[in-house]
Structure formats: structure tokens, C-alpha cells
Enzyme design. Structure first.
Site, PDB file in Angstrom:
ATOM      1  N   SER A   1      67.395  97.471  36.859  1.00  0.00           N
ATOM      2  CA  SER A   1      67.072  97.963  38.186  1.00  0.00           C
ATOM      3  C   SER A   1      66.242  99.219  38.067  1.00  0.00           C
ATOM      4  CB  SER A   1      68.353  98.278  38.968  1.00  0.00           C
ATOM      5  OG  SER A   1      69.085  99.303  38.328  1.00  0.00           O
ATOM      6  N   CYS A   2      65.700  99.661  39.201  1.00  0.00           N
ATOM      7  CA  CYS A   2      65.038 100.966  39.283  1.00  0.00           C
ATOM      8  C   CYS A   2      66.013 101.973  39.859  1.00  0.00           C
ATOM      9  CB  CYS A   2      63.802 100.874  40.176  1.00  0.00           C
ATOM     10  SG  CYS A   2      62.538  99.710  39.635  1.00  0.00           S
ATOM     11  N   ASP A   3      65.635 103.230  39.784  1.00  0.00           N
ATOM     12  CA  ASP A   3      66.449 104.294  40.364  1.00  0.00           C
ATOM     13  C   ASP A   3      65.545 105.342  40.974  1.00  0.00           C
ATOM     14  OD1 ASP A   3      69.416 103.853  39.343  1.00  0.00           O
ATOM     15  OD2 ASP A   3      68.075 103.375  37.679  1.00  0.00           O
TER      16      ASP A   3
END
Length: 424
Positions: free
Chosen positions: A7-9
Site C-alpha cells: 500500500s501507499c502511505d
């Protein structure tokens, strides 16, 4: 061992979460590991009335005036993972899945909406209105990676300016938003807005009722109502990563600086600096947005994978920006596999010069870990002196921040020593 989350953050710190009177924004873009991320600057522009704009997959009406933007973007698409404009607005997006089904066909990518928000919005709220208006009109969808195998998602966004931040979460053409005015906040591949709703699509609740997801009584909890019954594994796995990001921000609450934000993006234990299977952190960004409007915003980009092994290069909007092509990928015109139908039937080499130099440096570190002097090789030697910020690869307008920004890092480079940031 549990599979690492993919995922991205996105992160933001607003005073009093920040050490100084600055808003600090940060994002890691986690994408397919061979995908090249370029850093590009587009100046403010005027456009003829009635003109059209070609986004990644579809055309939409162009507006007459667009803001200057600097973007960190997958080289194959029109849109961006993250970026900033000359009005002091930063935006990043995340993939998310909800009860609302992914609509087949091509529409606006979430990354297109990031760029459109920056080009058209002069504040975080204005950019949010741009994105939601276009979302309602054109929808979101289309292939989200440079590969013929289907991979699509909906999006959440973090929009930030010098005064406030907005979390925007979407489900198809529906959306909900939460205003953040102080402290620290992060988003990942999660629905985080529950009952504290600041703005929403006019038909959000009636749509939920019509689907039988909400009975219309009691408080409306968006994240509970729209959370998918069978969430993808990557969304479930990202829960631990979201929790780790929250803990890191809370650990530094009241003392967040650009240096702290970079250290969070470089954190491997939490999985925020990600390297898992076919995905890794392919680009990173940190921005300083001073509350004092007389001071310029400064934006840092890696333009290379893995922030723990990359340098954050600075960018400041000015009237004399000079393009630096070493962080811009080659173009392939109408023969680009993304433009030809059917799409993505072949691959092209999108690596820019800095990306190639970074690959050489990593190869040197891994194959010859000890130098001729007997000392361990390191692509980056960080002396955290916080007295002078020396970037040997860019002409940095340090006089802007000589009094306000004391944080500094002395850098010694190997293969990247002659590389430059996007502009100076």
C-alpha cells in the site's frame, strides 16, 4: 511469516504537531517494483476557451487557467501519485476498495484526479471541490498499472495547504470528507472516516439506504457502512501498516519536522518503506508549508526507489525554474504502449538518467560492500549536523530559509553525486 502489506502511505502534521509553525506533508508511493517514477514541473498556463484536456485514458474539458505544479508520477501515465502546486497545496492518493463495485471501462484514474486538483485548486478545499466535481461528472476507473492484467481501485486522498488538511474518501462517484486543522494524521489503504464527517456527496446516505447497507437510523458511520464484505488481502494487510504509521506520528507529535517525516518514510520495520514481492516504494515526497505566507514552500522528492537508499532533492517554485531532464523519463509518442489499442501489449524502457545512476549505485553496494579503504560502502552518508543543509547536486536557494529552517543534512554521494533535482 505474515505477508507484508502492499500500500501507499500519506502523512500530515499541522501545528502543534509540528515542531515549528509549519505544515509538514509526506508520502511514499508503493507501486510495481519495475515502474519508473519521474519528477516533472509544469508551469502555470492559459488555455483557449473550449479546449479539451487528454488525461491518461479520457478527454475532459480544459479550464482557461492552470496553476504551476511539480509532480512525482509513474512515467507511463498523465496523472501523479503526489505533488504540489505554486499555491501551497499538496495532494497524495491511496488505493481503496469499498462495497461500491469497480466500474469496468476507462474513466479518470485517482492519479489523474491528484494532478487535476493541483492544477485547478488554490487551496486544499478548492482542490477537493475540483476532484469531487470531476469524480461525479466523469467517474473513476481504468487500468492502474502498466500491465494487461486487470488492476483497478477507488481512491482516498490527503489534501494539504498552509492552514489545514482534508481527508477525502471515495466509493465510485460517491465521496465523504473530513477536515483536519491541527495535530497529526495519516491515511493508507483504509477507510478512516467514521462519523466525523465535514462534507459529503449529496446522495451518499440515500445511496447507502437504497443498497440496504444502512437503515437510515442512528449515526452514519461511513467506514462501517461502505467497508467491503470481502476486502482484498492487500487492504486487510495494510491495517498493520496504517497502525504503524499512526504510532510513528504520535511518537513525534509536537516535534515533527521535515527530517522526522523523512525518517518515517524510511522506516522499514513498520512496512512504510516497503519492499514486498512485486511491489516497493518507487518514489517519496516531503513538503514544508510554512504558515507564514512570506516564506516559500519547499518540496523534496527522491525520484528513485526506496527512500532509505535515496536522497530527497529540494524544489521551490520560482519565476526562473530551469528544467532538469535527468529526472524526466523519455517519451514515446503515439507508439507508447499505453496509447496503442489494445493497451500494454509491450514494454518500453522508461528509466531516466537518475534512475539509471541509482541502479548502478545499488549494484555497487550489493556486489562490493567494502571499498578499497576497507570501509563499508554507503550510497548515502548522512551527518545529521542540523547546521548547514548541503545538497551537492542542486543549486539550493538557502537564503529563503536561512532564519526559519535550521534543519539541515550534510550528504556525501557516490553514483548520485552529479545528479540534480527537478529544478532550482
Amino acid at each position: 511469516m505474515a505477508e507484508a502489506p502492499m500500500s501507499c502511505d500519506c502523512f500530515v502534521s499541522l501545528p502543534p504537531g509540528s515542531r515549528d509553525d509549519h505544515v509538514i506533508f509526506g508520502k511514499n508511493a508503493d507501486r510495481p517494483r519495475d515502474e519508473v517514477q519521474e519528477v516533472v514541473h509544469y508551469p502555470a498556463a492559459s488555455h483557449p476557451p473550449g479546449s479539451t484536456l487528454e488525461c491518461t485514458y479520457i478527454q475532459i474539458p480544459q479550464i482557461e487557467q492552470t496553476h504551476a505544479v511539480v509532480l512525482s508520477k509513474p512515467a507511463w501515465m498523465w496523472g501523479a501519485e503526489m505533488g504540489a502546486n505554486d499555491q501551497g497545496v499538496c495532494i497524495g492518493n491511496e488505493a481503496v476498495w469499498t462495497r461500491e463495485p469497480i466500474t469496468p471501462g476507462e474513466a479518470l484514474l485517482g492519479m489523474d484526479l491528484v494532478r487535476l486538483g493541483l492544477e485547478r485548486g488554490d487551496s486544499a478545499w478548492a482542490a477537493l471541490k475540483v476532484i469531487t466535481g470531476l469524480l461525479e461528472q466523469h467517474g473513476q476507473g481504468g487500468q492502474c498499472r502498466e500491465d494487461p492484467e486487470p488492476f483497478s481501485y477507488h481512491n482516498t486522498f490527503l489534501l494539504v495547504d498552509r492552514n489545514e488538511a482534508w481527508v477525502l474518501e471515495t466509493a465510485g462517484r460517491l465521496w465523504v470528507a473530513q477536515k483536519v486543522t491541527d495535530g497529526v494524521k495519516n491515511i493508507s489503504n483504509q477507510l478512516t472516516i467514521s462519523t466525523e464527517i465535514s462534507a459529503e456527496h449529496s446522495e451518499l446516505r440515500s445511496a447507502a439506504q437504497a443498497q440496504g447497507w444502512w437503515d437510515g437510523e442512528g449515526e452514519f458511520n461511513f467506514s462501517q457502512v461502505f467497508y467491503p464484505e470481502r476486502p482484498p488481502a492487500r487492504m486487510e494487510l495494510a491495517k498493520q501498516r496504517y497502525k504503524g504509521g499512526t504510532e510513528l506520528l504520535q511518537e513525534h507529535d509536537g516535534s515533527v519536522t521535515a527530517e522526522v517525516m523523512m525518517s518515517i518514510l524510511r522506516d522499514k520495520l513498520s512496512g512504510i518503506c516497503m519492499d514486498s514481492g512485486g511491489f516497493c516504494t518507487t518514489g517519496s515526497m516531503v513538503s514544508i508549508l510554512p504558515r507564514d505566507n512570506s516564506l516559500p514552500c519547499i518540496h523534496f522528492f527522491t525520484a528513485t526507489p526506496d527512500p532509505s537508499r535515496s536522497i530527497f532533492k529540494p524544489f521551490i517554485f520560482s519565476n526562473c525554474s530551469t528544467p532538469v531532464l535527468r529526472v524526466v523519463s523519455p517519451e514515446f509518442g503515439p507508439d507508447d504502449p499505453v496509447r496503442r489499442q489494445p493497451r500494454f501489449q509491450s514494454q518500453v524502457d522508461r528509466r531516466h538518467d537518475l534512475y539509471k545512476a541509482h541502479e548502478v549505485a545499488l549494484h555497487t553496494m550489493e556486489t562490493n560492500p567494502v571499498g578499497s579503504d576497507g570501509q563499508p560502502r554507503s550510497m548515502i552518508v548522512l551527518h545529521r549536523s542540523w547546521e548547514n543543509w548541503k545538497f551537492t547536486f542542486i543549486s539550493y536557494m538557502s537564503h529563503f530559509f536561512s532564519d526559519k529552517l535550521q534543519d539541515s543534512t550534510e550528504l556525501t554521494l557516490t553514483a548520485e553525486h552529479s545528479s540534480t533535482g527537478p529544478h532550482s
